[in-house]
Scaffold this motif. Structure first.
Motif, PDB file in Angstrom:
ATOM      1  N   ALA A   1       0.660  -1.256  -0.161  1.00 45.60           N
ATOM      2  CA  ALA A   1      -0.095   0.116   0.137  1.00 45.60           C
ATOM      3  C   ALA A   1       0.826   1.155   0.045  1.00 45.60           C
ATOM      4  O   ALA A   1       0.640   2.324  -0.706  1.00 45.60           O
ATOM      5  CB  ALA A   1      -1.055  -0.046   1.318  1.00 45.60           C
ATOM      6  N   VAL A   2       1.933   1.281   0.733  1.00 42.03           N
ATOM      7  CA  VAL A   2       2.928   2.496   1.075  1.00 42.03           C
ATOM      8  C   VAL A   2       3.737   2.458  -0.064  1.00 42.03           C
ATOM      9  O   VAL A   2       4.285   3.661  -0.741  1.00 42.03           O
ATOM     10  CB  VAL A   2       3.365   2.438   2.443  1.00 42.03           C
ATOM     11  N   ALA A   3       4.514   1.573  -0.631  1.00 45.26           N
ATOM     12  CA  ALA A   3       5.548   1.637  -1.413  1.00 45.26           C
ATOM     13  C   ALA A   3       5.473   0.975  -2.624  1.00 45.26           C
ATOM     14  O   ALA A   3       6.244   0.971  -3.472  1.00 45.26           O
ATOM     15  CB  ALA A   3       6.944   1.051  -0.559  1.00 45.26           C
ATOM     16  N   GLY A   4       4.245   0.205  -2.731  1.00 46.45           N
ATOM     17  CA  GLY A   4       4.165  -0.247  -4.239  1.00 46.45           C
ATOM     18  C   GLY A   4       5.069  -1.673  -4.293  1.00 46.45           C
ATOM     19  O   GLY A   4       5.049  -2.318  -5.481  1.00 46.45           O
ATOM     20  N   VAL A   5       5.299  -2.125  -3.136  1.00 42.36           N
ATOM     21  CA  VAL A   5       6.176  -3.637  -3.162  1.00 42.36           C
ATOM     22  C   VAL A   5       5.448  -4.675  -2.392  1.00 42.36           C
ATOM     23  O   VAL A   5       5.101  -4.344  -1.544  1.00 42.36           O
ATOM     24  CB  VAL A   5       7.394  -3.183  -2.512  1.00 42.36           C
TER      25      VAL A   5
ATOM     26  N   VAL B   1      14.166  -0.065   5.303  1.00 45.52           N
ATOM     27  CA  VAL B   1      13.264   0.474   4.933  1.00 45.52           C
ATOM     28  C   VAL B   1      14.175   1.594   3.553  1.00 45.52           C
ATOM     29  O   VAL B   1      13.731   1.480   2.546  1.00 45.52           O
ATOM     30  CB  VAL B   1      12.459   1.527   5.768  1.00 45.52           C
ATOM     31  N   ASN B   2      14.844   2.257   4.307  1.00 48.56           N
ATOM     32  CA  ASN B   2      15.665   3.177   3.402  1.00 48.56           C
ATOM     33  C   ASN B   2      17.332   3.121   3.743  1.00 48.56           C
ATOM     34  O   ASN B   2      18.005   3.444   4.690  1.00 48.56           O
ATOM     35  CB  ASN B   2      15.336   4.696   3.671  1.00 48.56           C
ATOM     36  N   TRP B   3      17.856   2.215   2.689  1.00 47.67           N
ATOM     37  CA  TRP B   3      19.155   1.980   2.888  1.00 47.67           C
ATOM     38  C   TRP B   3      19.892   3.222   1.889  1.00 47.67           C
ATOM     39  O   TRP B   3      19.822   3.291   0.907  1.00 47.67           O
ATOM     40  CB  TRP B   3      19.737   0.668   2.425  1.00 47.67           C
ATOM     41  N   PRO B   4      20.766   3.904   2.514  1.00 50.42           N
ATOM     42  CA  PRO B   4      21.344   5.093   1.903  1.00 50.42           C
ATOM     43  C   PRO B   4      22.405   4.583   0.748  1.00 50.42           C
ATOM     44  O   PRO B   4      22.361   5.063  -0.311  1.00 50.42           O
ATOM     45  CB  PRO B   4      22.338   5.803   2.734  1.00 50.42           C
ATOM     46  N   ARG B   5      22.897   3.289   0.911  1.00 54.89           N
ATOM     47  CA  ARG B   5      23.672   2.667  -0.325  1.00 54.89           C
ATOM     48  C   ARG B   5      23.600   1.185  -0.034  1.00 54.89           C
ATOM     49  O   ARG B   5      23.279   0.722   1.012  1.00 54.89           O
ATOM     50  CB  ARG B   5      25.186   3.201  -0.189  1.00 54.89           C
ATOM     51  N   ASP B   6      24.008   0.628  -1.191  1.00 55.09           N
ATOM     52  CA  ASP B   6      23.952  -0.681  -0.999  1.00 55.09           C
ATOM     53  C   ASP B   6      25.054  -1.558  -0.201  1.00 55.09           C
ATOM     54  O   ASP B   6      26.078  -1.484  -0.581  1.00 55.09           O
ATOM     55  CB  ASP B   6      24.049  -1.205  -2.472  1.00 55.09           C
ATOM     56  N   PRO B   7      24.872  -2.179   0.811  1.00 54.74           N
ATOM     57  CA  PRO B   7      25.799  -2.653   1.774  1.00 54.74           C
ATOM     58  C   PRO B   7      26.186  -4.130   0.904  1.00 54.74           C
ATOM     59  O   PRO B   7      25.558  -4.937   0.846  1.00 54.74           O
ATOM     60  CB  PRO B   7      25.320  -3.078   2.978  1.00 54.74           C
ATOM     61  N   ALA B   8      27.220  -3.824   0.283  1.00 56.75           N
ATOM     62  CA  ALA B   8      27.886  -5.006  -0.783  1.00 56.75           C
ATOM     63  C   ALA B   8      27.946  -6.382  -0.077  1.00 56.75           C
ATOM     64  O   ALA B   8      27.493  -7.242  -0.786  1.00 56.75           O
ATOM     65  CB  ALA B   8      29.209  -4.463  -1.205  1.00 56.75           C
ATOM     66  N   GLU B   9      28.082  -6.208   1.082  1.00 54.58           N
ATOM     67  CA  GLU B   9      28.326  -7.619   1.881  1.00 54.58           C
ATOM     68  C   GLU B   9      26.860  -8.339   2.143  1.00 54.58           C
ATOM     69  O   GLU B   9      26.868  -9.475   2.243  1.00 54.58           O
ATOM     70  CB  GLU B   9      29.201  -7.429   3.229  1.00 54.58           C
ATOM     71  N   LEU B  10      26.023  -7.614   2.093  1.00 56.48           N
ATOM     72  CA  LEU B  10      24.526  -8.132   2.352  1.00 56.48           C
ATOM     73  C   LEU B  10      23.630  -8.304   1.071  1.00 56.48           C
ATOM     74  O   LEU B  10      22.702  -8.906   1.024  1.00 56.48           O
ATOM     75  CB  LEU B  10      23.947  -6.975   3.246  1.00 56.48           C
TER      76      LEU B  10
ATOM     77  N   ALA C   1      16.251  -3.751   0.814  1.00 59.41           N
ATOM     78  CA  ALA C   1      15.503  -2.737   1.564  1.00 59.41           C
ATOM     79  C   ALA C   1      14.376  -1.973   0.554  1.00 59.41           C
ATOM     80  O   ALA C   1      14.464  -2.284  -0.401  1.00 59.41           O
ATOM     81  CB  ALA C   1      16.502  -1.385   2.017  1.00 59.41           C
ATOM     82  N   LEU C   2      13.435  -1.565   1.244  1.00 64.00           N
ATOM     83  CA  LEU C   2      12.043  -1.544   0.466  1.00 64.00           C
ATOM     84  C   LEU C   2      12.607  -0.299  -0.490  1.00 64.00           C
ATOM     85  O   LEU C   2      11.909  -0.586  -1.686  1.00 64.00           O
ATOM     86  CB  LEU C   2      11.290  -0.986   1.575  1.00 64.00           C
ATOM     87  N   ASP C   3      13.171   0.795  -0.027  1.00 58.74           N
ATOM     88  CA  ASP C   3      13.211   1.843  -1.220  1.00 58.74           C
ATOM     89  C   ASP C   3      13.991   1.477  -2.482  1.00 58.74           C
ATOM     90  O   ASP C   3      13.766   1.921  -3.580  1.00 58.74           O
ATOM     91  CB  ASP C   3      14.377   2.910  -0.488  1.00 58.74           C
ATOM     92  N   HIS C   4      14.845   0.324  -2.381  1.00 57.96           N
ATOM     93  CA  HIS C   4      15.574  -0.184  -3.551  1.00 57.96           C
ATOM     94  C   HIS C   4      14.272  -0.646  -4.631  1.00 57.96           C
ATOM     95  O   HIS C   4      14.676  -0.665  -5.878  1.00 57.96           O
ATOM     96  CB  HIS C   4      16.509  -1.509  -3.286  1.00 57.96           C
ATOM     97  N   HIS C   5      13.289  -1.237  -4.031  1.00 57.73           N
ATOM     98  CA  HIS C   5      12.099  -1.675  -5.005  1.00 57.73           C
ATOM     99  C   HIS C   5      11.191  -0.739  -5.311  1.00 57.73           C
ATOM    100  O   HIS C   5      10.490  -0.634  -6.393  1.00 57.73           O
ATOM    101  CB  HIS C   5      11.688  -2.879  -4.272  1.00 57.73           C
ATOM    102  N   ALA C   6      11.169   0.414  -4.242  1.00 55.98           N
ATOM    103  CA  ALA C   6       9.886   1.412  -4.465  1.00 55.98           C
ATOM    104  C   ALA C   6      10.583   2.279  -5.424  1.00 55.98           C
ATOM    105  O   ALA C   6       9.783   3.120  -6.264  1.00 55.98           O
ATOM    106  CB  ALA C   6       9.615   1.970  -3.173  1.00 55.98           C
ATOM    107  N   GLY C   7      11.818   2.537  -5.521  1.00 56.37           N
ATOM    108  CA  GLY C   7      12.443   3.455  -6.343  1.00 56.37           C
ATOM    109  C   GLY C   7      12.585   4.799  -5.647  1.00 56.37           C
ATOM    110  O   GLY C   7      13.266   5.730  -6.472  1.00 56.37           O
ATOM    111  N   SER C   8      12.246   4.965  -4.555  1.00 56.04           N
ATOM    112  CA  SER C   8      12.493   6.261  -3.922  1.00 56.04           C
ATOM    113  C   SER C   8      12.180   5.892  -2.406  1.00 56.04           C
ATOM    114  O   SER C   8      11.916   4.996  -1.795  1.00 56.04           O
ATOM    115  CB  SER C   8      11.478   7.423  -4.127  1.00 56.04           C
TER     116      SER C   8
END
Ligand code: BTN
Length: 269
Positions: free
Chosen positions: A106-110, A157-166, A172-179
């Protein structure tokens, strides 16, 4: 960017529901531990919600820790008086997982799916499942009855950058929501949904309807899995989640019921 939540919007939005009492803290050890300590100190406290921007001793399932950089996640626990027998508590945890999945859509479209027992995952085009959220339920049992249940949820929810090791195992949700996703909106949507599912659970057929939705959203059912148990690992096909919440795994023509353990989704051979 990390935006701190004030909690005022959520308090207003949830006024009149069982989740009207919401406390926000910048930092604590563990929101689950805090609510459990409150029950121990004052056995008669009512329902409440505790949200933290950061936890220094976040707890995960099976005795693990749960870590998240400040402000990147939605970390909250709910204290309930569920009025359910001990053997039905899994329904409440499933209800939180469903409400969280619904809220992400509902909130993030994911639309996250559910990995047994109660992880929220995003399934990639390659079939790999990456963990978006985890849920930890801890109960206080007195005289054989559940005096209180604390259900804690941590959502990336909002990961500022992609933690490569993870990147291979978590997302995180923002990676799929696009914002960036508003964590307070997400909390409100989860608690509203959870409130309605809990109300439905009190009605005839409520548990069956919940289990049906859980099975429908499962990312585990139908997959080859490895289940890591204290006694060793077993590999087979996850065929169902029983009414008692156990995972049913078929191996060599036999169906084994798993009450607790770590599940790894195996890729098809
Ligand atoms: C898991 O292992 O997947 C469960 C993780 C649960 C983490 C949440 S964060 C908020 C609440 N407080 C805790 O200490 N743990 C839960």
């Amino acid at each position: 960017m990390v935006t701190a939540m004030s909690g005022d919007r959520a308090r207003t939005a949830l006024a009149g529901t069982r989740f009207a009492r919401i406390d926000w803290v910048d930092e604590t050890g563990s929101t689950n531990a805090d609510l459990l300590a409150g029950v121990a100190a004052d056995g008669d406290v009512g329902e409440r919600v505790l949200v933290a921007e950061h936890q220094t001793a976040g707890r995960g399932r099976l005795g693990r820790t749960w870590e998240a950089p400040p402000g990147t996640s939605l970390l909250f626990s709910v204290l309930l008086r569920p009025g359910l027998p001990v053997e039905s508590l899994h329904l409440v945890t499933m209800a939180v997982a469903l409400a969280a999945s619904d809220a992400c859509e509902a909130v993030a479209g994911v639309r996250p799916r559910l990995k047994w027992p109660n992880d929220l995952v995003v399934v990639g085009a390659d079939g790999a499942t990456r963990k978006l959220a985890g849920i930890l339920a801890e109960s206080v049992v007195r005289d054989g009855a559940v005096a209180a249940l604390v259900v804690g949820t941590g959502i990336n929810v909002n990961w500022p950058r992609d933690p490569a090791e993870l990147a291979a195992i978590a997302t995180a949700l923002d990676h799929h929501a696009g914002s960036e996703v508003d964590r307070e909106d997400l909390l409100v949507a989860i608690l509203r949904g959870f409130d309605s599912i809990l109300a439905a659970l009190g009605e005839p057929g409520g548990a069956a309807a919940l289990l049906m939705r859980y099975r429908h959203l499962s990312a585990t059912l139908g997959r080859r899995v490895r289940v890591e148990l204290a006694s060793g690992a077993l590999e087979g096909v996850a065929v169902d989640v029983a009414d008692d919440g156990h995972l049913l795994v078929e191996l060599g023509g036999e169906v084994v019921s798993v009450a607790a353990g770590d599940v790894v989704h195996l890729r098809p051979a």
